[in-house]
Design a protein around this motif. Structure first.
Motif, PDB file in Angstrom:
ATOM      1  N   GLY A 133      39.495 -47.414 -25.565  1.00 10.75           N
ATOM      2  CA  GLY A 133      39.175 -45.872 -26.076  1.00 10.75           C
ATOM      3  C   GLY A 133      37.582 -45.828 -25.904  1.00 10.75           C
ATOM      4  N   GLN A 134      37.226 -44.898 -26.687  1.00  7.30           N
ATOM      5  CA  GLN A 134      35.763 -44.419 -26.534  1.00  7.30           C
ATOM      6  C   GLN A 134      35.151 -44.778 -27.989  1.00  7.30           C
ATOM      7  OE1 GLN A 134      34.936 -40.560 -25.618  1.00  7.30           O
ATOM      8  NE2 GLN A 134      32.703 -40.927 -25.338  1.00  7.30           N
ATOM      9  N   LYS A 135      34.063 -45.677 -28.020  1.00  4.27           N
ATOM     10  CA  LYS A 135      33.125 -45.749 -29.298  1.00  4.27           C
ATOM     11  C   LYS A 135      31.825 -45.037 -29.413  1.00  4.27           C
ATOM     12  CE  LYS A 135      36.164 -49.395 -29.984  1.00  4.27           C
ATOM     13  NZ  LYS A 135      36.894 -49.546 -31.035  1.00  4.27           N
ATOM     14  N   LYS A 136      31.787 -44.338 -30.189  1.00  4.91           N
ATOM     15  CA  LYS A 136      30.641 -43.519 -30.454  1.00  4.91           C
ATOM     16  C   LYS A 136      29.427 -44.172 -30.522  1.00  4.91           C
ATOM     17  CE  LYS A 136      31.474 -38.858 -32.040  1.00  4.91           C
ATOM     18  NZ  LYS A 136      31.574 -37.815 -33.090  1.00  4.91           N
ATOM     19  N   HIS A 137      29.175 -45.244 -31.252  1.00  4.08           N
ATOM     20  CA  HIS A 137      27.961 -45.961 -31.451  1.00  4.08           C
ATOM     21  C   HIS A 137      27.873 -47.120 -31.095  1.00  4.08           C
ATOM     22  CE1 HIS A 137      27.092 -42.689 -34.213  1.00  4.08           C
ATOM     23  NE2 HIS A 137      28.295 -42.638 -34.720  1.00  4.08           N
ATOM     24  N   ARG A 138      26.907 -47.842 -30.593  1.00  2.00           N
ATOM     25  CA  ARG A 138      26.722 -49.136 -30.119  1.00  2.00           C
ATOM     26  C   ARG A 138      27.085 -50.188 -31.076  1.00  2.00           C
ATOM     27  NH1 ARG A 138      23.742 -51.635 -25.616  1.00  2.00           N
ATOM     28  NH2 ARG A 138      24.577 -53.892 -25.992  1.00  2.00           N
ATOM     29  N   GLY A 139      26.824 -49.924 -32.458  1.00  6.32           N
ATOM     30  CA  GLY A 139      27.283 -50.953 -33.313  1.00  6.32           C
ATOM     31  C   GLY A 139      28.747 -51.230 -33.423  1.00  6.32           C
TER      32      GLY A 139
END
Length: 86
Positions: A47-53
């Protein structure tokens, strides 16, 4: 008083990260959880993760477990996707 330069318009680049579970094709011995196989086959799109962390935390947990179990047949990677928003 007048400005000596026009107003600066900043464009902010938002990064999102796509998370994948991959299977290394060739021999793969990572030095740490951040290693990326030279060639791989995509097994699963997580899936997609919004933030690098968030993306790095997910990848760290998955790859650290794989290294601990010496099961390097499944490896987590992230791929950044840049999109412009004003």
């Amino acid at each position: 008083m007048s400005a000596l330069h026009p107003a600066i318009s900043k464009t902010r680049i938002q990064n999102s990260y796509h998370a994948f579970i991959v299977e290394p094709v060739d021999a793969f011995t990572p030095a740490n959880w951040q290693g990326i196989p030279a060639s791989y086959r995509i097994v699963e799109y997580v899936g997609q993760k919004k933030h690098r962390g968030d993306a790095d935390a997910w990848r760290f947990l998955h790859n650290r477990q794989a290294i601990g179990e010496a099961a390097l047949d499944r490896w987590a990677i992230i791929v950044p996707q840049k999109s412009q928003s004003a």
